[in-house]
Design an enzyme around this catalytic site. Sequence first.
Site, PDB file in Angstrom:
ATOM      1  CG  HIS A  71      21.317  63.428  88.170  1.00  0.00           C
ATOM      2  ND1 HIS A  71      20.318  64.245  87.716  1.00  0.00           N
ATOM      3  CD2 HIS A  71      22.068  63.153  87.071  1.00  0.00           C
ATOM      4  CE1 HIS A  71      20.452  64.455  86.413  1.00  0.00           C
ATOM      5  NE2 HIS A  71      21.525  63.799  86.009  1.00  0.00           N
ATOM      6  CG  HIS A  96      25.459  60.800  83.729  1.00  0.00           C
ATOM      7  ND1 HIS A  96      24.447  60.548  82.820  1.00  0.00           N
ATOM      8  CD2 HIS A  96      25.122  61.957  84.351  1.00  0.00           C
ATOM      9  CE1 HIS A  96      23.541  61.512  82.895  1.00  0.00           C
ATOM     10  NE2 HIS A  96      23.927  62.378  83.818  1.00  0.00           N
ATOM     11  CG  ASN A 122      22.956  59.753  79.495  1.00  0.00           C
ATOM     12  OD1 ASN A 122      23.157  59.239  80.590  1.00  0.00           O
ATOM     13  ND2 ASN A 122      23.437  60.934  79.164  1.00  0.00           N
ATOM     14  CG  HIS A 163      17.611  66.798  80.707  1.00  0.00           C
ATOM     15  ND1 HIS A 163      18.923  66.798  81.131  1.00  0.00           N
ATOM     16  CD2 HIS A 163      17.569  67.627  79.638  1.00  0.00           C
ATOM     17  CE1 HIS A 163      19.635  67.594  80.346  1.00  0.00           C
ATOM     18  NE2 HIS A 163      18.827  68.101  79.433  1.00  0.00           N
ATOM     19  CG  HIS A 172      20.215  68.868  85.980  1.00  0.00           C
ATOM     20  ND1 HIS A 172      19.217  69.372  85.179  1.00  0.00           N
ATOM     21  CD2 HIS A 172      20.651  67.733  85.367  1.00  0.00           C
ATOM     22  CE1 HIS A 172      19.058  68.595  84.132  1.00  0.00           C
ATOM     23  NE2 HIS A 172      19.914  67.579  84.227  1.00  0.00           N
ATOM     24  CG  ASP A 184      24.285  65.996  85.888  1.00  0.00           C
ATOM     25  OD1 ASP A 184      24.294  64.837  85.444  1.00  0.00           O
ATOM     26  OD2 ASP A 184      23.954  66.984  85.194  1.00  0.00           O
TER      27      ASP A 184
END
Length: 424
Positions: free
Chosen positions: A61, A63, A95, A179, A232, A305
Amino acid sequence: MVLFLKNGYVVDSANNFEGKADIVIKDGEILKIGKRLSCSKADRTIDCKGLTVIPGICDMHVHFRDPGQTHKEDIITGGEAAVAGGVTAVACMPNTTPAVDNAETVKYIVEKAKQSKTKIYPVGCITKGLKGEELCDFEELRNAGCVAVSDDGRPVKNAKLMARAMVKAHYAGLKVISHCEDLDIIDGGIMNSGKVSKELGVPGMHRLSEDIITSREITLATDLEMPIHIAHVSTIQSMSNIRVASRYGTMVTCETCPHYFMLTDEKLRTRDADYRMNPPLRTMDDVRAITEGICDGTIDCIVTDHAPHSAEEKADFLKAPNGVVGLETSLAATLTALYHTGKVKLSRIVAMMCVNPRKILALPGGSLQAGDVADICIFDPNEEWKVVPEKLHSKSKNTCFKGKVLKGRVKYTIVDGEVVYEDK
């Protein structure tokens, strides 16, 4: 290329091995592993005396903001941050700008990932444009290289649509990562709803938001007999719901992050947006519950995350976007909070950080037997270091562990038999 790792303390949870061993690596694979090996033809020998040798960490996880938000991070700098933390594989959330909802965008990531020091596995969107209205073509995403789907950053609001997604994704060979957040309940909140938010006079994010959607996903998974992965986890109730469901046979797995078992919303008293993330830091009772979930085996994975934002974006406490970086601190933070306090054994940490994420996403690696790919993390479990944001390899420095002294430092990271990071 022959690499010889000698005198290391090897922890291989996948094969139930823990003890001193030497490892011979040739052409990207483990050739031999055992005690008192010799390797006269090694191109390089690393003496691992006093160091711990584990499979490379898999963070399912992160980004990396690429494409479209590369002022915060990109695939190359994200890879640099990853290997500095012993992470040899990551799953990147969708995203981005544009969102990862089509084969073209997936292929862009896969192609650029060839230049990265870590292995990158794309996660596609559940719905087109993350809008929660129309499902993506999961077969197309899988064929392009995705390993999972998620609308991370936003929930799939419609339960019927989520049910369809779970079934379709499963038969396309993709894991669904949820999520869990009810945006109507959040209603503009920016931190945990509770004593601290009230004292600061800022809108809170009520825990019901996470708990309700977690409960919904568990109900769907149970009724449909389909798997779901909960991202998360941060609350007592969500932890309890997952524990009960998993023990009664629901195919639910879950993850948490170091900040959820180390920090509380008391950090927000500083009005520093580097302590703002989503889900938010909760209370000490939540910290205890997440820790218990790790200790009793309910929580499958520890992830980061990793969510980079620029200093300018994080400057305004009320308006800043949520998210913190974590790739370079995750192992050290976990060792500090769980291993050095005697709560969790090294073998359990290796299972949560190296083995289970790969099992959930059906990825290769995670073990240290002859014939396995040589993706390896070597660390000093006892070296203390202070987290200095400016020294991080990520483009963004928004770490919630800034100034904290952690115990455990990555010394070498090996990917496909090559040393891609060395602490000097």
